[in-house]
Write a protein that holds these residues in place. Structure first.
Motif, short mmCIF file in Angstrom:
data_model
loop_
_atom_site.label_atom_id
_atom_site.label_comp_id
_atom_site.label_asym_id
_atom_site.label_seq_id
_atom_site.Cartn_x
_atom_site.Cartn_y
_atom_site.Cartn_z
N LYS A 22 0.74 -1.04 0.01
CA LYS A 22 0.12 0.01 0.00
C LYS A 22 0.91 1.36 0.03
CE LYS A 22 -3.83 -2.49 0.66
NZ LYS A 22 -4.73 -2.63 -0.48
N LEU A 23 0.69 2.01 -0.96
CA LEU A 23 1.65 3.41 -1.14
C LEU A 23 0.51 4.47 -1.02
CD1 LEU A 23 4.04 4.87 -1.89
CD2 LEU A 23 3.34 4.71 -4.32
N GLY A 24 0.60 5.32 -0.06
CA GLY A 24 0.11 6.53 0.21
C GLY A 24 0.75 7.72 0.37
N VAL A 25 0.15 9.01 0.20
CA VAL A 25 0.88 10.20 0.22
C VAL A 25 1.56 10.33 1.60
CG1 VAL A 25 -1.15 11.45 0.88
CG2 VAL A 25 0.69 12.66 -0.48
N GLU A 26 0.89 9.87 2.54
CA GLU A 26 1.48 9.89 4.10
C GLU A 26 3.04 9.20 4.01
OE1 GLU A 26 -1.10 5.88 3.80
OE2 GLU A 26 -1.06 8.43 3.25
N ASN A 27 3.32 8.45 3.12
CA ASN A 27 4.63 7.73 2.92
C ASN A 27 5.76 8.90 2.53
OD1 ASN A 27 2.57 4.90 2.15
ND2 ASN A 27 3.81 5.01 4.04
N LEU A 28 5.28 9.78 1.81
CA LEU A 28 6.16 10.77 1.00
C LEU A 28 6.60 11.84 1.79
CD1 LEU A 28 4.25 10.47 -2.28
CD2 LEU A 28 5.78 8.88 -1.39
N ILE A 29 7.90 12.15 1.39
CA ILE A 29 8.63 13.44 2.06
C ILE A 29 9.08 14.45 0.70
CG2 ILE A 29 10.45 14.28 3.37
CD1 ILE A 29 10.67 11.76 4.86
N CYS A 65 0.23 21.99 -0.84
CA CYS A 65 0.49 20.60 -0.56
C CYS A 65 -0.15 20.06 0.38
CB CYS A 65 2.19 20.55 -0.42
SG CYS A 65 3.12 20.88 -1.91
N VAL A 66 -0.21 20.65 1.66
CA VAL A 66 -0.97 20.30 2.78
C VAL A 66 -2.29 19.93 2.37
CG1 VAL A 66 -1.63 20.92 5.02
CG2 VAL A 66 0.71 21.57 4.47
N GLU A 67 -2.95 20.71 1.64
CA GLU A 67 -4.36 20.63 1.03
C GLU A 67 -4.46 18.99 0.41
OE1 GLU A 67 -5.30 23.92 -0.87
OE2 GLU A 67 -5.78 25.30 0.72
N LEU A 68 -3.40 18.72 -0.42
CA LEU A 68 -3.18 17.47 -1.14
C LEU A 68 -2.79 16.57 -0.26
CD1 LEU A 68 -1.35 18.95 -4.17
CD2 LEU A 68 -3.75 18.05 -3.97
N GLY A 69 -2.64 16.59 0.98
CA GLY A 69 -2.04 15.75 2.00
C GLY A 69 -0.57 15.33 2.07
N VAL A 70 0.03 16.25 1.46
CA VAL A 70 1.49 16.27 1.71
C VAL A 70 1.93 17.12 2.96
CG1 VAL A 70 4.08 16.74 0.63
CG2 VAL A 70 2.03 15.92 -0.69
N ARG A 71 2.29 16.35 3.86
CA ARG A 71 2.89 17.09 5.19
C ARG A 71 4.23 16.93 5.70
NH1 ARG A 71 -2.78 15.00 5.65
NH2 ARG A 71 -4.17 16.67 5.77
N SER A 72 5.19 16.38 4.77
CA SER A 72 6.33 16.30 5.17
C SER A 72 7.29 16.68 4.11
CB SER A 72 6.76 14.81 5.42
OG SER A 72 5.94 14.16 6.50
N PHE A 73 8.28 17.63 4.54
CA PHE A 73 9.10 18.36 3.60
C PHE A 73 10.71 18.39 4.02
CE2 PHE A 73 4.85 20.26 3.78
CZ PHE A 73 4.61 20.29 2.29
N ASP A 74 11.19 18.23 3.33
CA ASP A 74 12.69 18.33 3.53
C ASP A 74 13.55 19.54 2.74
OD1 ASP A 74 15.38 17.57 4.20
OD2 ASP A 74 15.67 15.83 3.04
#
Length: 323
Positions: A22-29, A65-74
């Protein structure tokens, strides 16, 4: 035995039910590039869709990005050459725009996860990750400089320190320094198996951080070696790393899998700039489908064992999954 695996593939519902990975946006930085100034949004020529941002322009992008579900940033700094020196002193200067950007982002979006980069190369006049003397990269002399950089980032509000320098002993040194100054809750995601790869070119273009002489083969890992990654991982975990990373990802799926099967800590992988650029270039020429290639690439990294994936495709993936 009357076994027909195709029966478990006959409909989208059944395929989804028995899907192993299972791959989700929560897995992404999402790695992003910062530049000092205002009203700056410069596309990186070798990385379509990726930009050098001033913080005022980056804040609305993070909101999207946060609205899209991306909550981790480098966060990675593109530092002006005039501010670079042998020891990277600008990296912990109170005037450092990178540190001001961390504070601004955390003030506006306290819920997001911010990860930093810890290495001398963005700030070094030599372009190396460690201190250079007579053409040699000095290991132990570099550690106090990394400590200073890490503490300054922790004080600015960073959530996860990302030592990418590959100096021996730096995890223990940074952990001890953070703890001694009261930052016991700041995490360390160690670049554990960072290989001397041919796939870093676009990133170095984005930050103008290529070595001024020589290469990084005396401290980054030999691409031919896999067992050596076990040594690096055990050292980093024993020294206090909360998570370990493999970089690059696509050519090192076997290493990701090995570390995931061997160690109990989370394993991450960096889907690096050259890997991103290849897919963009092939898609632009009509040689492959961009969205299908992005999904398959990220899925393969997750399937290999990565709990988290640093990828320049994070925003595009989030948009794809919302359609």
């Amino acid at each position: 035995m009357n076994i027909r695996p195709r029966r478990n593939r006959k409909s989208a519902v059944i395929r989804a039910m028995v899907e192993e990975t299972k791959l989700g946006v929560e897995n992404l930085i999402y790695p992003v590039f910062l530049k000092d100034g205002k009203n700056i949004k410069e596309e990186v020529a070798s990385m379509p869709g990726n930009y050098r941002w001033s913080v005022d322009k980056l804040l609305p992008e993070i909101e999207t990005c946060v609205e899209l579900g991306v909550r981790s940033f480098d966060l990675f700094p593109a530092v002006d050459e005039s501010l670079k020196d042998k020891t990277g002193t600008y990296s912990w200067s109170s005037d450092n725009f990178y540190l001001h950007a961390i504070r601004a982002i955390k003030e506006r979006f306290p819920e997001v996860m911010l990860m930093s980069d810890v290495a001398l190369d963005p700030y070094s006049s030599d372009g190396h990750d460690g201190l250079v003397e007579n053409g040699k990269i000095l290991n132990d002399e570099t550690l106090p400089l990394l400590n200073n950089m890490s503490l300054a980032q922790a004080q600015a509000g960073i959530d996860i320190i990302g030592p990418s320098d590959m100096m021996d002993g730096r995890i223990a040194s940074i952990r001890e320094h953070l703890d001694a100054n009261g930052y016991t809750e700041v995490s360390i995601m160690s670049y554990t198996a960072k290989y001397a790869s041919a796939f870093y070119g676009p990133f170095r273009d984005a930050l103008n951080s290529a070595p001024k002489s020589g290469d990084k083969k005396t401290y980054q890992m030999n691409p031919a070696n896999k067992r050596e990654a076990l040594i690096e991982a055990e050292l980093d975990i024993n020294e206090g790393a909360d998570m370990i990373m493999v970089k690059p990802a696509m050519c090192y799926l076997d290493v990701i899998h090995l570390l995931k099967e061997t160690f109990p800590v989370p394993v991450t992988a960096y889907n690096v700039s050259g890997e991103c650029a290849m897919i963009h270039a092939a898609a632009k020429n009509g040689w492959l489908n961009y969205e299908a290639a992005v999904y398959e690439t990220l899925l393969s990294i997750k399937r290999a064992g990565a709990d988290g994936i640093l990828t320049y495709f994070a925003k595009d993936f989030a948009q794809m999954t919302q359609r």
